[in-house]
Scaffold this motif. Structure first.
Motif: not given
Length: 383
Positions: A2-5, A117-138
């Motif tokens: 992911a690139d959010t520059q 602002q930098e933190f919130l915009i950046a961290v939400v992407g990986p957290l979304t991927s981890l959430a999708v992966g966790a749901v699929a794993f369950v």
């Protein structure tokens, strides 16, 4: 990846080699032509797994592989959409989301104003991927075997991997922006934070290049040629992104020294109907680097274009009015003399022109600002 520059603020335009497939959160969703290459590779790699999961598919196994590639990139789209939604809620325009060879890119216009602002915009992407992966794993244990089970299992593994890899603390990854926000918060220096995160990206690039050489010792699997090729592509992506971010940070650190007033050329004001040859003679006598045309009451109306002046033969200049080689002072060509740094660069980027008129708050003319002089000062600042 992911690139959010963030991108410089400018009117949105569709990059070449992309086409629009829809809109999310007010942002165009674009697909790069390179996506079809990776989708085809995924289809070929997944086809044997699909055959095992659902024996007897025959050629349809490649269709199943392509369907998995589409599902996988839909999860990438969720990752990028989360960046776009948070950025918009924080007040940043988002022109587009692009799916490409290495994942996705969210084009956020403007720079974060605070570490938060930098933190919130950046961290939400990986957290979304981890959430999708966790749901699929369950869901995987309760999903029927076959193609559906294969898709859910693959979605779980891919998203968990993408989520964790994007948290690697190095630009241009999301984890690099998270590291940047933390260093920015601790030091108060966004440019130093960017350089630190850029070094993280360079170290990550080295680690990726070394991975095929050590994977047999760690995992017991011998690397294939595709492993080396993929490692080289990803490392090049990390190295180019981190280097570009570091270079931009070094330039921006010096930008405050770029002051419009200090770059102003002495300017001669002449009537628009004055012969060009006479205007040039007076400018040379006055050692002026710019010529301004004014009305009979002294109101500025145009700036003589240096390019148009040089293109006019000297034997014609006595018969040509100065106004014929002057550009009308349209909005955006008259700038405050106290502009500096990124504000100055933004102002001239917003209205591109070879020359600008610099004025004081009370309207007094300071001089002419040449884009060539700004570019020269900009290059010197980058050294």
């Amino acid at each position: 990846m992911a690139d959010t520059q963030p991108r410089p603020s400018r009117p949105p335009s569709r990059p070449p080699g992309t086409f629009k497939i829809g809109t999310i959160a007010g942002s165009d969703v674009l697909v790069s032509s390179s996506w079809f290459l990776i989708a085809g590779l995924i289809a070929i790699m997944v086809a044997p797994v699909a055959e095992i999961a659902q024996p007897g598919l025959g050629p349809w196994k490649y269709v199943a592989g392509l369907a998995f590639a589409v599902i996988l990139y839909l999860s990438v789209l969720l990752h990028e959409a989360s960046h776009a939604i948070v950025a918009r809620r924080l007040g940043f325009p988002v022109s587009s989301i692009t799916l490409h060879f290495l994942g996705g890119m969210t084009a956020i216009e403007g720079e974060s104003r605070t570490p938060r602002q930098e933190f919130l915009i950046a961290v939400v992407g990986p957290l979304t991927s981890l959430a999708v992966g966790a749901v699929a794993f369950v869901l995987r244990p309760v999903t029927p075997d076959g193609l559906l089970g294969m898709a859910v299992g693959g979605l779980a593994g891919a998203n968990l991997l993408v989520g964790f890899l994007n948290l690697v603390p190095g630009l241009p990854l999301d984890g690099g922006r998270v590291l940047k926000s933390l260093v920015w918060r601790l030091t108060g220096d966004v440019h130093r934070a960017t350089i630190v995160a850029g070094w993280g990206g360079r170290l990550a690039a080295v680690a990726v290049l070394l991975w095929p050489l050590i994977q047999e010792a760690l995992l017991g699997t011998r690397p294939e040629i595709v492993d080396f090729v993929l490692a080289a592509v990803v490392a090049a992506f990390l190295l180019s992104g981190s280097t570009a971010a570091m270079s931009a940070a070094r330039i921006r650190r010096r930008l405050p020294h770029l002051v419009a007033r200090e770059l102003a050329r002495r300017t001669l004001a002449v009537p628009g109907d004055l012969p060009l040859a006479e205007a040039v003679r007076r400018a040379r006598d006055a050692e002026a680097g710019g010529i301004l045309t004014v009305t009979s009451s002294g109101v500025p109306v145009g700036i003589v274009s240096e390019a148009a002046l040089e293109a006019t033969p000297e034997d014609r200049r006595p018969w040509v009015a100065t106004s014929t080689v002057a550009r009308t002072l349209d909005p955006g060509l008259q700038l405050p003399a106290d502009l500096s740094g990124e504000d100055l660069v933004t102002a001239i980027t917003r209205t591109p022109a070879p020359e600008y008129l610099l004025v004081e708050p009370d309207g007094v003319v300071v001089g002419v600002l040449s884009t060539a002089d700004v570019d020269r000062a900009f290059r010197q600042a980058a050294r």
